[in-house]
Every structure is written in C-alpha cells, then in structure tokens.
Design a protein around this motif. Sequence first.
Motif, PDB file in Angstrom:
ATOM      1  N   ARG A  29       0.831  -1.210   0.000  1.00 13.12           N
ATOM      2  CA  ARG A  29       0.000   0.000   0.000  1.00 13.12           C
ATOM      3  C   ARG A  29       0.855   1.246   0.000  1.00 13.12           C
ATOM      4  O   ARG A  29       0.415   2.300  -0.445  1.00 13.12           O
ATOM      5  N   ASN A  30       2.052   1.146   0.531  1.00 10.71           N
ATOM      6  CA  ASN A  30       2.934   2.306   0.617  1.00 10.71           C
ATOM      7  C   ASN A  30       3.636   2.531  -0.710  1.00 10.71           C
ATOM      8  O   ASN A  30       4.389   1.673  -1.178  1.00 10.71           O
ATOM      9  N   LYS A  31       3.399   3.697  -1.327  1.00 10.52           N
ATOM     10  CA  LYS A  31       4.070   4.077  -2.561  1.00 10.52           C
ATOM     11  C   LYS A  31       5.347   4.794  -2.167  1.00 10.52           C
ATOM     12  O   LYS A  31       5.317   5.845  -1.535  1.00 10.52           O
ATOM     13  N   LEU A  32       6.479   4.193  -2.491  1.00  5.24           N
ATOM     14  CA  LEU A  32       7.771   4.790  -2.207  1.00  5.24           C
ATOM     15  C   LEU A  32       8.249   5.549  -3.435  1.00  5.24           C
ATOM     16  O   LEU A  32       7.820   5.279  -4.552  1.00  5.24           O
ATOM     17  N   LYS A  33       9.156   6.487  -3.217  1.00  4.78           N
ATOM     18  CA  LYS A  33       9.726   7.253  -4.315  1.00  4.78           C
ATOM     19  C   LYS A  33      11.203   7.468  -4.030  1.00  4.78           C
ATOM     20  O   LYS A  33      11.576   7.854  -2.923  1.00  4.78           O
ATOM     21  N   TYR A  34      12.027   7.198  -5.035  1.00  4.72           N
ATOM     22  CA  TYR A  34      13.456   7.438  -4.877  1.00  4.72           C
ATOM     23  C   TYR A  34      13.727   8.930  -4.985  1.00  4.72           C
ATOM     24  O   TYR A  34      13.269   9.594  -5.910  1.00  4.72           O
ATOM     25  N   GLU A  35      14.460   9.455  -4.026  1.00  3.05           N
ATOM     26  CA  GLU A  35      14.820  10.877  -3.986  1.00  3.05           C
ATOM     27  C   GLU A  35      16.319  10.998  -4.250  1.00  3.05           C
ATOM     28  O   GLU A  35      17.132  10.774  -3.344  1.00  3.05           O
ATOM     29  N   PRO A  36      16.706  11.316  -5.501  1.00  3.58           N
ATOM     30  CA  PRO A  36      18.141  11.373  -5.837  1.00  3.58           C
ATOM     31  C   PRO A  36      18.944  12.315  -4.942  1.00  3.58           C
ATOM     32  O   PRO A  36      20.065  11.993  -4.577  1.00  3.58           O
ATOM     33  N   GLY A  37      18.386  13.457  -4.588  1.00  4.26           N
ATOM     34  CA  GLY A  37      19.108  14.413  -3.751  1.00  4.26           C
ATOM     35  C   GLY A  37      19.405  13.884  -2.361  1.00  4.26           C
ATOM     36  O   GLY A  37      20.418  14.223  -1.753  1.00  4.26           O
ATOM     37  N   LYS A  38      18.515  13.045  -1.857  1.00  3.04           N
ATOM     38  CA  LYS A  38      18.691  12.456  -0.531  1.00  3.04           C
ATOM     39  C   LYS A  38      19.355  11.085  -0.595  1.00  3.04           C
ATOM     40  O   LYS A  38      19.740  10.532   0.430  1.00  3.04           O
ATOM     41  N   LYS A  39      19.419  10.526  -1.812  1.00  3.09           N
ATOM     42  CA  LYS A  39      19.993   9.193  -2.034  1.00  3.09           C
ATOM     43  C   LYS A  39      19.293   8.128  -1.197  1.00  3.09           C
ATOM     44  O   LYS A  39      19.931   7.236  -0.640  1.00  3.09           O
ATOM     45  N   CYS A  40      17.944   8.259  -1.120  1.00  2.00           N
ATOM     46  CA  CYS A  40      17.169   7.253  -0.390  1.00  2.00           C
ATOM     47  C   CYS A  40      15.730   7.236  -0.907  1.00  2.00           C
ATOM     48  O   CYS A  40      15.330   8.092  -1.701  1.00  2.00           O
ATOM     49  N   PHE A  41      14.984   6.270  -0.438  1.00  2.00           N
ATOM     50  CA  PHE A  41      13.567   6.168  -0.768  1.00  2.00           C
ATOM     51  C   PHE A  41      12.767   6.837   0.342  1.00  2.00           C
ATOM     52  O   PHE A  41      13.105   6.707   1.516  1.00  2.00           O
ATOM     53  N   THR A  42      11.702   7.550  -0.065  1.00  7.82           N
ATOM     54  CA  THR A  42      10.830   8.175   0.914  1.00  7.82           C
ATOM     55  C   THR A  42       9.400   7.691   0.690  1.00  7.82           C
ATOM     56  O   THR A  42       9.046   7.259  -0.415  1.00  7.82           O
ATOM     57  N   LEU A  43       8.596   7.780   1.736  1.00  5.14           N
ATOM     58  CA  LEU A  43       7.181   7.435   1.624  1.00  5.14           C
ATOM     59  C   LEU A  43       6.498   8.568   0.871  1.00  5.14           C
ATOM     60  O   LEU A  43       6.513   9.713   1.306  1.00  5.14           O
ATOM     61  N   HIS A  44       5.920   8.243  -0.271  1.00  3.23           N
ATOM     62  CA  HIS A  44       5.306   9.257  -1.131  1.00  3.23           C
ATOM     63  C   HIS A  44       3.799   9.330  -0.933  1.00  3.23           C
ATOM     64  O   HIS A  44       3.237  10.410  -0.825  1.00  3.23           O
ATOM     65  N   LYS A  45       3.139   8.164  -0.886  1.00  3.64           N
ATOM     66  CA  LYS A  45       1.686   8.093  -0.720  1.00  3.64           C
ATOM     67  C   LYS A  45       1.339   6.775  -0.050  1.00  3.64           C
ATOM     68  O   LYS A  45       2.122   5.829  -0.093  1.00  3.64           O
ATOM     69  N   VAL A  46       0.140   6.730   0.529  1.00  3.73           N
ATOM     70  CA  VAL A  46      -0.391   5.484   1.072  1.00  3.73           C
ATOM     71  C   VAL A  46      -1.718   5.222   0.378  1.00  3.73           C
ATOM     72  O   VAL A  46      -2.594   6.096   0.373  1.00  3.73           O
ATOM     73  N   LEU A  47      -1.851   4.050  -0.209  1.00  3.72           N
ATOM     74  CA  LEU A  47      -3.094   3.693  -0.873  1.00  3.72           C
ATOM     75  C   LEU A  47      -4.164   3.376   0.159  1.00  3.72           C
ATOM     76  O   LEU A  47      -3.851   2.951   1.274  1.00  3.72           O
ATOM     77  N   PRO A  48      -5.433   3.557  -0.191  1.00  2.00           N
ATOM     78  CA  PRO A  48      -6.517   3.245   0.746  1.00  2.00           C
ATOM     79  C   PRO A  48      -6.552   1.757   1.081  1.00  2.00           C
ATOM     80  O   PRO A  48      -6.048   0.923   0.319  1.00  2.00           O
ATOM     81  N   ALA A  49      -7.173   1.432   2.210  1.00  2.00           N
ATOM     82  CA  ALA A  49      -7.310   0.026   2.620  1.00  2.00           C
ATOM     83  C   ALA A  49      -7.930  -0.771   1.476  1.00  2.00           C
ATOM     84  O   ALA A  49      -8.862  -0.312   0.819  1.00  2.00           O
ATOM     85  N   GLY A  50      -7.400  -1.937   1.232  1.00  2.00           N
ATOM     86  CA  GLY A  50      -7.910  -2.805   0.174  1.00  2.00           C
ATOM     87  C   GLY A  50      -7.236  -2.596  -1.166  1.00  2.00           C
ATOM     88  O   GLY A  50      -7.438  -3.370  -2.087  1.00  2.00           O
ATOM     89  N   SER A  51      -6.424  -1.552  -1.298  1.00  2.00           N
ATOM     90  CA  SER A  51      -5.715  -1.281  -2.549  1.00  2.00           C
ATOM     91  C   SER A  51      -4.234  -1.578  -2.370  1.00  2.00           C
ATOM     92  O   SER A  51      -3.646  -1.167  -1.376  1.00  2.00           O
ATOM     93  N   THR A  52      -3.680  -2.275  -3.328  1.00  2.00           N
ATOM     94  CA  THR A  52      -2.243  -2.537  -3.322  1.00  2.00           C
ATOM     95  C   THR A  52      -1.730  -2.492  -4.760  1.00  2.00           C
ATOM     96  O   THR A  52      -2.507  -2.601  -5.709  1.00  2.00           O
ATOM     97  N   PHE A  53      -0.443  -2.333  -4.903  1.00  2.00           N
ATOM     98  CA  PHE A  53       0.149  -2.368  -6.235  1.00  2.00           C
ATOM     99  C   PHE A  53       0.050  -3.787  -6.792  1.00  2.00           C
ATOM    100  O   PHE A  53       0.456  -4.740  -6.123  1.00  2.00           O
ATOM    101  N   PRO A  54      -0.467  -3.934  -8.018  1.00  2.00           N
ATOM    102  CA  PRO A  54      -0.682  -5.268  -8.582  1.00  2.00           C
ATOM    103  C   PRO A  54       0.607  -5.954  -9.034  1.00  2.00           C
ATOM    104  O   PRO A  54       0.656  -7.180  -9.126  1.00  2.00           O
ATOM    105  N   TYR A  55       1.628  -5.187  -9.330  1.00  2.00           N
ATOM    106  CA  TYR A  55       2.936  -5.702  -9.764  1.00  2.00           C
ATOM    107  C   TYR A  55       4.001  -4.751  -9.251  1.00  2.00           C
ATOM    108  O   TYR A  55       3.702  -3.638  -8.817  1.00  2.00           O
ATOM    109  N   ASP A  56       5.249  -5.169  -9.310  1.00  2.00           N
ATOM    110  CA  ASP A  56       6.332  -4.293  -8.885  1.00  2.00           C
ATOM    111  C   ASP A  56       6.349  -3.061  -9.798  1.00  2.00           C
ATOM    112  O   ASP A  56       6.182  -3.175 -11.016  1.00  2.00           O
ATOM    113  N   PHE A  57       6.557  -1.897  -9.188  1.00  2.00           N
ATOM    114  CA  PHE A  57       6.483  -0.631  -9.901  1.00  2.00           C
ATOM    115  C   PHE A  57       7.783   0.117  -9.690  1.00  2.00           C
ATOM    116  O   PHE A  57       8.292   0.198  -8.580  1.00  2.00           O
TER     117      PHE A  57
END
Length: 173
Positions: A29-57
């Motif tokens: 459910r947690n949409k992560l985003k790579y932040e080049p300036g920080k050289k790490c992944f950050t939490l970008h969004k949270v999907l609503p309950a019952g929703s998940t990414f169907p494949y690796d993104f």
Amino acid sequence: MPGRNHWTRHAFSKEGFVNVMIETPRGRRNKLKYEPGKKCFTLHKVLPAGSTFPYDFGFVPNTRADDGDPVDVLVLMDESVDHGTLVPARPIGVIRAEEEEDGRVVRNDRILAVAVGAHDYRDVKDIGDVGDVFLKEVERFFVSYHQTQGVVFRCKGVGSAKEAIELIRDSLE
C-alpha cells in the motif's frame, strides 16, 4: 549508499534490456519514491485500505518523462523484489496515459515489462500477449490510484514493445 551514478546511471543493460529500479513492490500500500538528492527512498503516498500495487512498480534510471519524473514501469515477474532492486526487464508495451491535476494535463505513460528470467511470463513478448482483461485491470488500478489523490488519470490506448523502447530512448537524459 553509493552515489547516484553508481547504480542508476544506465537505462539499458549491456545486453540490451531495460534497467528498472523498483520503488514499490507488488502487494504494498505504501508508494515509495526514490529521492536522488537524498539518495534514499521516501514514503510518497499510502493507498486506501484494500488497494495494493498489482505488480512491482519502478522507473528507468536517467530518463525524464513528460511529467518531469523518470519513465514509469510496471514489471511482471514471478516473485516480488524489495524496493531498491535493479531489475533487468524486457519491455512488452506501453499504456498511453495522461493526468489532469488543477486544470493542468500532462502525459504520463506506463511501460509494461517482463523481468529477465521470469518463468510465468516468459512467453509474453508484446502487449497483445497479456489480454484485454489484464490491461483493463491495470488501467483500473491506475485510475483508482490517482483518483484517491484528486488526480484524473485517463488511459489513451496501448502501444507495442517497439513503441515502449522508443519512448524510453526518447526520454534519456
């Protein structure tokens, strides 16, 4: 963590596959985003309950799409991998799309690709091989995902593996 150029410098592998950096694994459910300036992944969004990414993104390193972000890729593979994994993949097509937010419309296509070495998807060579039901489900996911953020996402058709590769090449920085 090594500098950005260490592991994100090449969009294509020397074997000709597309390198995809996974940001959000399938089933999350947690949409992560790579932040080049920080050289790490950050939490970008949270999907609503019952929703998940169907494949690796993830994204293709050293590309810039019309929306200003790297080219987005949905990777079909047998098992999910952790975020931060570089996956060599074979593009099979593209879902042409646009987003509208605050009256502004931008192109935001989604490449579909198969991980090199995948068993379950090894016979999938082009977008026509996945079937209409699969495509409708993926399109519905992206429409719903964006709708929860107040963004209108419109699918404008699909393109071939060749078109997907051309889109990536045209987006190289």
